[in-house]
Design an enzyme around this catalytic site. Structure first.
Site, PDB file in Angstrom:
ATOM      1  N   THR A 238       0.836  -1.194   0.000  1.00  0.00           N
ATOM      2  CA  THR A 238       0.000   0.000   0.000  1.00  0.00           C
ATOM      3  C   THR A 238       0.872   1.245   0.000  1.00  0.00           C
ATOM      4  OG1 THR A 238      -1.677   1.275   1.238  1.00  0.00           O
ATOM      5  CG2 THR A 238      -0.207  -0.084   2.546  1.00  0.00           C
TER       6      THR A 238
ATOM      7  N   ASN B 187      -0.370   3.878   1.530  1.00  0.00           N
ATOM      8  CA  ASN B 187      -1.063   4.662   2.555  1.00  0.00           C
ATOM      9  C   ASN B 187      -0.589   4.258   3.966  1.00  0.00           C
ATOM     10  OD1 ASN B 187      -3.012   5.544   4.441  1.00  0.00           O
ATOM     11  ND2 ASN B 187      -4.566   5.710   2.833  1.00  0.00           N
ATOM     12  N   GLU B 188       0.175   5.150   4.584  1.00  0.00           N
ATOM     13  CA  GLU B 188       0.755   4.884   5.911  1.00  0.00           C
ATOM     14  C   GLU B 188      -0.306   4.665   6.991  1.00  0.00           C
ATOM     15  OE1 GLU B 188       3.756   4.446   7.088  1.00  0.00           O
ATOM     16  OE2 GLU B 188       4.912   4.836   5.262  1.00  0.00           O
ATOM     17  N   HIS B 189      -1.431   5.347   6.856  1.00  0.00           N
ATOM     18  CA  HIS B 189      -2.505   5.203   7.854  1.00  0.00           C
ATOM     19  C   HIS B 189      -3.042   3.779   7.860  1.00  0.00           C
ATOM     20  CE1 HIS B 189      -2.737   9.569   8.442  1.00  0.00           C
ATOM     21  NE2 HIS B 189      -2.596   9.657   7.125  1.00  0.00           N
TER      22      HIS B 189
ATOM     23  N   GLU C 288      -4.326   0.144 -10.883  1.00  0.00           N
ATOM     24  CA  GLU C 288      -5.679  -0.111 -10.409  1.00  0.00           C
ATOM     25  C   GLU C 288      -6.628   0.009 -11.589  1.00  0.00           C
ATOM     26  OE1 GLU C 288      -6.870   2.124  -6.982  1.00  0.00           O
ATOM     27  OE2 GLU C 288      -5.080   1.565  -5.836  1.00  0.00           O
TER      28      GLU C 288
ATOM     29  N   ASP D 112      -8.380  -2.457  -1.220  1.00  0.00           N
ATOM     30  CA  ASP D 112      -9.040  -1.372  -1.927  1.00  0.00           C
ATOM     31  C   ASP D 112     -10.276  -1.000  -1.123  1.00  0.00           C
ATOM     32  OD1 ASP D 112      -8.831   0.444  -4.068  1.00  0.00           O
ATOM     33  OD2 ASP D 112     -10.514  -0.521  -5.064  1.00  0.00           O
TER      34      ASP D 112
ATOM     35  N   LYS E 137     -11.111   3.528  16.484  1.00  0.00           N
ATOM     36  CA  LYS E 137     -11.545   3.252  15.105  1.00  0.00           C
ATOM     37  C   LYS E 137     -11.391   1.764  14.802  1.00  0.00           C
ATOM     38  CE  LYS E 137     -10.576   4.438  10.274  1.00  0.00           C
ATOM     39  NZ  LYS E 137      -9.690   5.140   9.327  1.00  0.00           N
TER      40      LYS E 137
ATOM     41  N   ARG F 213     -12.065  -1.611   7.898  1.00  0.00           N
ATOM     42  CA  ARG F 213     -10.757  -2.239   7.763  1.00  0.00           C
ATOM     43  C   ARG F 213     -10.544  -3.283   8.851  1.00  0.00           C
ATOM     44  NH1 ARG F 213      -8.533   2.122   6.947  1.00  0.00           N
ATOM     45  NH2 ARG F 213      -8.812   1.838   4.704  1.00  0.00           N
TER      46      ARG F 213
HETATM   47  P1  ITT Z   1      -3.467   2.192  -1.528  1.00  0.00           P
HETATM   48  O1  ITT Z   1      -2.054   2.479  -1.888  1.00  0.00           O
HETATM   49  O2  ITT Z   1      -3.581   1.105  -0.490  1.00  0.00           O
HETATM   50  O3  ITT Z   1      -4.348   1.946  -2.699  1.00  0.00           O
HETATM   51  P2  ITT Z   1      -5.106   4.536  -1.123  1.00  0.00           P
HETATM   52  O4  ITT Z   1      -5.049   5.629  -0.110  1.00  0.00           O
HETATM   53  O5  ITT Z   1      -5.012   4.914  -2.566  1.00  0.00           O
HETATM   54  O6  ITT Z   1      -3.961   3.502  -0.737  1.00  0.00           O
HETATM   55  P3  ITT Z   1      -7.584   3.160  -1.750  1.00  0.00           P
HETATM   56  O7  ITT Z   1      -7.183   2.966  -3.163  1.00  0.00           O
HETATM   57  O8  ITT Z   1      -8.124   1.985  -0.998  1.00  0.00           O
HETATM   58  O9  ITT Z   1      -6.391   3.706  -0.820  1.00  0.00           O
HETATM   59  O10 ITT Z   1      -8.552   4.397  -1.783  1.00  0.00           O
HETATM   60  C1  ITT Z   1      -9.576   4.538  -1.007  1.00  0.00           C
HETATM   61  C2  ITT Z   1      -9.776   5.993  -0.679  1.00  0.00           C
HETATM   62  O11 ITT Z   1     -10.924   5.968   0.167  1.00  0.00           O
HETATM   63  C3  ITT Z   1      -8.639   6.587   0.151  1.00  0.00           C
HETATM   64  O12 ITT Z   1      -7.737   7.347  -0.592  1.00  0.00           O
HETATM   65  C4  ITT Z   1      -9.410   7.478   1.088  1.00  0.00           C
HETATM   66  O13 ITT Z   1      -9.676   8.699   0.442  1.00  0.00           O
HETATM   67  C5  ITT Z   1     -10.708   6.743   1.290  1.00  0.00           C
HETATM   68  N1  ITT Z   1     -10.673   5.875   2.492  1.00  0.00           N
HETATM   69  C6  ITT Z   1     -10.455   4.527   2.537  1.00  0.00           C
HETATM   70  N2  ITT Z   1     -10.436   4.083   3.787  1.00  0.00           N
HETATM   71  C7  ITT Z   1     -10.630   5.152   4.570  1.00  0.00           C
HETATM   72  C8  ITT Z   1     -10.698   5.340   5.972  1.00  0.00           C
HETATM   73  O14 ITT Z   1     -10.514   4.336   6.829  1.00  0.00           O
HETATM   74  N3  ITT Z   1     -10.920   6.569   6.418  1.00  0.00           N
HETATM   75  C9  ITT Z   1     -11.083   7.605   5.568  1.00  0.00           C
HETATM   76  N4  ITT Z   1     -11.023   7.527   4.249  1.00  0.00           N
HETATM   77  C10 ITT Z   1     -10.793   6.299   3.742  1.00  0.00           C
HETATM   78 NA    NA Z   2      -5.203   3.246  -4.274  1.00  0.00          NA
END
Ligand code: ITT
Ligand code: NA
Length: 187
Positions: free
Chosen positions: A6, A8-10, A35, A63, A165, A171
């Site tokens: 991923t 996404n660090e969060h 994607e 995703d 959360k 998640r």
């Molecule tokens: P990846 O590299 O894992 O794809 P990403 O941030 O692009 O990371 P996604 O493709 O799964 O993640 O995109 C989903 C979007 O939905 C993400 O960018 C957020 O804007 C939103 N999202 C997903 N989960 C969330 C959460 O727990 N809280 C807030 N927004 C969330």
């Molecule tokens: Na993504």
């Protein structure tokens, strides 16, 4: 040990906290993968397959997206794009302009895709229900968290700690389904 692909660090922090309970060690690689425009499930399957082959080891990808009923489940699979462009304020504006303005029901969905070399990918879906707040609240979490309100806490996800959360998020639900299954195949 399982590798989470991923950018996404969060997501990584949330997953580490969940996996601790299962004694599953997590490695994080920001590999990047195409994607395809499709459902969460299609994206998770193709991403997991690609990464498992490329790295030659077991991986998970995720995703996720926010689905709002009054907006015909928008932004859904367009969540990243929408977050980066119109953002939370844009969503709040859309909500005040829709004809179903009283129905603020929304859900987050998370699909974990698992794959390992020479194994068919598997997916795990988690959801959480809530509603779209009338204004952004809290600065914890990320992306749509400050506008996602949960009744039983009387707070937005943006007002919850990571641990809070992780008690009931989309998640949490998808990762726990995965972790329970993964524990079984390892035994
Ligand atoms: P990846 O590299 O894992 O794809 P990403 O941030 O692009 O990371 P996604 O493709 O799964 O993640 O995109 C989903 C979007 O939905 C993400 O960018 C957020 O804007 C939103 N999202 C997903 N989960 C969330 C959460 O727990 N809280 C807030 N927004 C969330
Ligand atoms: Na993504």
């Amino acid at each position: 040990m399982i590798t989470f692909i991923t950018g996404n660090e969060h997501k990584v922090k949330e997953a580490e906290n969940i996996f601790q309970k299962f004694n599953i060690e997590l490695e994080h690689i920001d590999l990047g993968y195409m994607e395809p425009q499709g459902t969460l499930e299609e994206v998770a399957i193709s991403g997991a397959k690609y990464a498992a082959e490329k790295l030659n080891k077991p991986v998970i990808v995720e995703d996720a997206g926010l689905f709002i009923k009054a907006l015909n489940w928008f932004p859904g699979t367009y969540s990243s794009y929408v977050q980066e462009t119109i953002g939370n304020q844009g969503i709040l504006n859309l909500m005040s302009n829709t004809i179903n303005t009283k129905d603020r029901h929304a859900e987050f969905r998370s699909v974990i895709g698992y794959c390992a070399p020479n194994i068919e990918p598997k997916i795990f879906l988690g959801k959480v229900e809530g509603s779209i707040a009338f204004e952004e609240k809290g600065n914890k979490g990320f992306a749509f968290d400050p506008i996602f309100y949960v009744q039983k806490k009387d707070k937005t996800f943006g007002e919850l700690t990571l641990q809070e959360k992780n008690q009931f998020s989309h998640r949490k639900n998808s990762l726990e389904l995965f972790a329970n299954w993964y524990k079984c195949i390892k035994e």
